[in-house]
Design an enzyme around this catalytic site. Sequence first.
Site, short mmCIF file in Angstrom:
data_model
loop_
_atom_site.label_atom_id
_atom_site.label_comp_id
_atom_site.label_asym_id
_atom_site.label_seq_id
_atom_site.Cartn_x
_atom_site.Cartn_y
_atom_site.Cartn_z
N LYS A 1 -35.92 110.52 43.69
CA LYS A 1 -35.26 111.69 43.85
C LYS A 1 -35.92 112.61 43.45
CE LYS A 1 -33.98 113.48 39.93
NZ LYS A 1 -34.41 114.74 39.39
N GLY B 1 -43.40 112.80 34.19
CA GLY B 1 -43.10 114.37 33.99
C GLY B 1 -42.92 114.02 32.38
N SER B 2 -41.54 114.50 31.59
CA SER B 2 -41.93 114.38 30.01
C SER B 2 -41.83 113.60 30.21
CB SER B 2 -40.86 115.54 30.00
OG SER B 2 -39.51 114.51 30.11
N ARG B 3 -42.41 113.21 28.28
CA ARG B 3 -42.00 111.99 27.68
C ARG B 3 -40.35 111.86 27.87
NH1 ARG B 3 -46.30 111.75 22.01
NH2 ARG B 3 -44.79 110.39 21.51
N GLY C 1 -38.94 112.81 29.48
CA GLY C 1 -37.71 112.15 31.01
C GLY C 1 -38.20 110.77 30.71
N GLY C 2 -39.29 110.59 31.11
CA GLY C 2 -39.86 108.94 31.34
C GLY C 2 -38.87 108.28 29.98
N GLU D 1 -45.89 107.98 33.90
CA GLU D 1 -47.02 108.55 33.34
C GLU D 1 -46.17 110.32 32.86
OE1 GLU D 1 -49.27 111.50 32.72
OE2 GLU D 1 -49.87 111.14 35.14
N CYS E 1 -51.85 116.98 34.09
CA CYS E 1 -51.23 115.87 32.81
C CYS E 1 -52.62 115.72 32.13
CB CYS E 1 -51.09 114.87 33.58
SG CYS E 1 -49.97 114.81 34.89
N GLU F 1 -48.60 117.37 22.55
CA GLU F 1 -49.19 118.15 24.28
C GLU F 1 -47.83 118.91 23.88
OE1 GLU F 1 -48.31 116.40 27.56
OE2 GLU F 1 -48.99 117.38 28.91
#
Lengths: 525, 525
Positions: free
Chosen positions: B184, B241-243, B245-246, B265, B302, B391
């Site tokens: 994606k 990516g972002s927290r 999103g993950g 991650e 990161c 973060e």
Amino acid sequence: MSLTGELLIAGGTQRGTGASFQAFDAAGNTPIAQPVFHSASSADVDRACELADEAFDVYRALSLEKRAQFLDECAARIEALGDTLIERAMAESGLPRARLEGERARTANQLRMFAALVRSGDALDARIEPALPERQPPRTHLCFWRMGVGPVAVFGASNFPLAFSVAGGDTASALAAGCPVVVKAHPAHPGTSELVGRAIQQAVAAAGLPAGVFALLFDAGYDVGSALVQHPVIRAVGFTGSRAGGLALVKLAAARAEPIPVYAEMSSVNPNVLLPGALAARGEMLAREFAASATLGCGQFCTNPGLMLSLEGTAFDAFAAHAAHEFSAAPAGVMLTAGILRAYERGIERLTQHPQVTTLARGSAASDRAQPALLRVRACDLLNDPSLGEEVFGPSSMLVDCADVAELRTVLRKLEGQLTITLHMEPADAELARTLLPQIERKAGRVLANGFPTGVEVCDAIVHGGPFPATSDGRSTSVGTAAIERFLRPVCYQNLADELLPDALRDANPLGLQRRFARKLEPAK
Amino acid sequence: MSLTGELLIAGGTQRGTGASFQAFDAAGNTPIAQPVFHSASSADVDRACELADEAFDVYRALSLEKRAQFLDECAARIEALGDTLIERAMAESGLPRARLEGERARTANQLRMFAALVRSGDALDARIEPALPERQPPRTHLCFWRMGVGPVAVFGASNFPLAFSVAGGDTASALAAGCPVVVKAHPAHPGTSELVGRAIQQAVAAAGLPAGVFALLFDAGYDVGSALVQHPVIRAVGFTGSRAGGLALVKLAAARAEPIPVYAEMSSVNPNVLLPGALAARGEMLAREFAASATLGCGQFCTNPGLMLSLEGTAFDAFAAHAAHEFSAAPAGVMLTAGILRAYERGIERLTQHPQVTTLARGSAASDRAQPALLRVRACDLLNDPSLGEEVFGPSSMLVDCADVAELRTVLRKLEGQLTITLHMEPADAELARTLLPQIERKAGRVLANGFPTGVEVCDAIVHGGPFPATSDGRSTSVGTAAIERFLRPVCYQNLADELLPDALRDANPLGLQRRFARKLEPAK
């Protein structure tokens, strides 16, 4: 050693402040009077977990040799329990003496196998990338090993009161990984659990380890298990049991603020495939062996052959007749618990009443015993109603008539993940087998030819795992040396002074380990 | 090669039937006119996934040499895109040429590193336990390897448009494991994605592989990603990516009928600890290096050092003053997307307005650019409000004053899981460092001394991972050779005829692999 029914926490015993319960004699389904067991309260769970967390840094810093000696000591102390252990386990599980003696040997051997693995240091997977000061940009020194994840919760399994319970495969692999363990005893064998738990507790003390390295908690219900899986210090969970139980733990673990992995070994029907050559050459013998495997130990194995696939025809009809004869003659057996027996009867009842299922054999009747059952269904009906292929834990199996090879392939493709899939074949079946294997490999952790899956060899090459729902994590095994990986995580050290590194990673390789150095594997010294 | 904005499926292109969107020039925040990109529909997702599933058995059966050649070919074709790729990536990401040229080299090197790993066969972890016919009970032949889990969904990361995007670390490690990949594309660099995707698609064709081995899907929103993670054939997910999103992907994956692993991650503040000796010996230099690391690439790593811990006192005050000077002088920078810039500004706003946070520097102002920010807080206030330590993706960092070593330990103990933790130390700090390390190891995937974490070496010994929420699965790394393990599962073959075994496990070891035979590791031939 007399049993007290107390929790084993902090190197001693304490009476659980939760509900009390009794052990049951499996054969008689009568309570065993002594002792009364006391469930842990949430405060007891907290205490065990916090001590485990405190013990982690000391325990994981132990030398490999001392950690290995501790595992060996656990094995020796379990053996030293002698007949007391065997007799209590026989009463609580209904399993026969020879089976339990074998299981005790397996339990001790597993602990010793992990001791040897710890001594070798191989599981540390030590890697060193030396500094490259001349490179542009320069590279600093990097090294890598795998360390324990932290305290592990282990759930004893009902069907292996020794080898997958208090000091079974999950506990042994977690302790080998350097992780303290908090065990939730299975309520079907609490006395067996206490005996083994005391042996481990003594080994902890004899090795001079922090008492938090091991704890044993009782529970009549589900509260202790739930609290354990949700406790913040617990970093991973090992479980062998029902699909419903395993999925409940997976859900709890995923809902935590910090989700943790759950290694749940849950459910498998272990399909066997009779290829035409094998069926023609030795159908009758296979029928006998199949019945023996399916009814062994009253069918209470995760690897029980619950589905037998074949092309339809007279050869399979003959196989079915022979197998039916064997299942009919097989004695009804004691199951581990009254609850498991009831679940088995409900499961068989549901299948025998299904209009598309033929009952070929229902074993010999006896009250309070599980009657072996052999059922038969057409593949097209199984494909229409996959619930017919779900595990019924106990001494039953389902024959499946496939109209042709294409239909056999479809059944294999639609299977859920399995612990094992077995091919029965002759050399003439090799080409057909070759075309089936890619599908089979995708569905099972272990692929067998010409044998039955009920024996699980404990070694480097075994996989007792498999795609969901056989397990909750198909990247792992719960039996064999590779089981240790479940409780390890990689850590890299960059530019750390040699004297601050773990011995396993120090420049001079003081432990003489096999290590990967500058990409190349260097053998142990 | 002219861009068309089409999906790359089935070895060709097809216009997505979902919503259309445009790429943006990051520096100007203006749309790039050509081409218009078209999101995939759910039917497009289905097609890509089904082709990936069909391709799996052929792709995984490829010889190791051919699989390696394919990875090498991917690397060569990405390099052959030349300046077209660099210029498109510069426009879409706002990253400078040198950085993207370096990232392209890393991307190609990663693919070649995995090619070398595939050639070595080491990741197969081949194990053989020969039959022991004399043993009682006899043991049949068992062998073991690790095979690909099946089709993998990869989500391109915004901050590494090459090295963690279409053909980045996740894709390279999944392809190396024998898994087809459906990517994606990140909507922040769709043109870069198409260029790289076409290079991979050509490599697939050149190698004569089934077209389903690789697909690239566009999406303006979240539907394609959700559909991918929920698609029944997808067996694992790689994401950076972002927290938020993950975690959304983790939740979707856990809710599937067959849950699958998500390697996300997500988020890390990469704490640095200034030990007293280092602070005294070279505080000013460390302040300069710290500011350079925290503002490098506009802080969009990161591994950005987001937290700097020290004992309070005049030495740390001086460090703070030097660092503030550097942050103030650091230029405002272009961020990857307008959305990331807004999130950064919101994050900094929240911190600067917090009553317990002191703003030491806010960089040089410029509209539409991210201003570096240096903040300061007392450890006790951070402990009271841990959200101050979360973060903020971008060129900012927070200094933390600890009243004493005990408070420093408390902060370390309360930290969330991190990708990295760094100690700045002199030899005189070694004993303090030794007492901090056990806590640090439990919290981070990589532990550094005397350096900054923003460089990530791609090698055998690296760990780019760490306990939750640094990643969703702290048992893994997304950088380095060990990343392949995420996409492998063990399979055991018991008593299978030699000619039916994979070449890697055949008796004669025709591939000359390193294998574990009867417990002993035998070197490659």
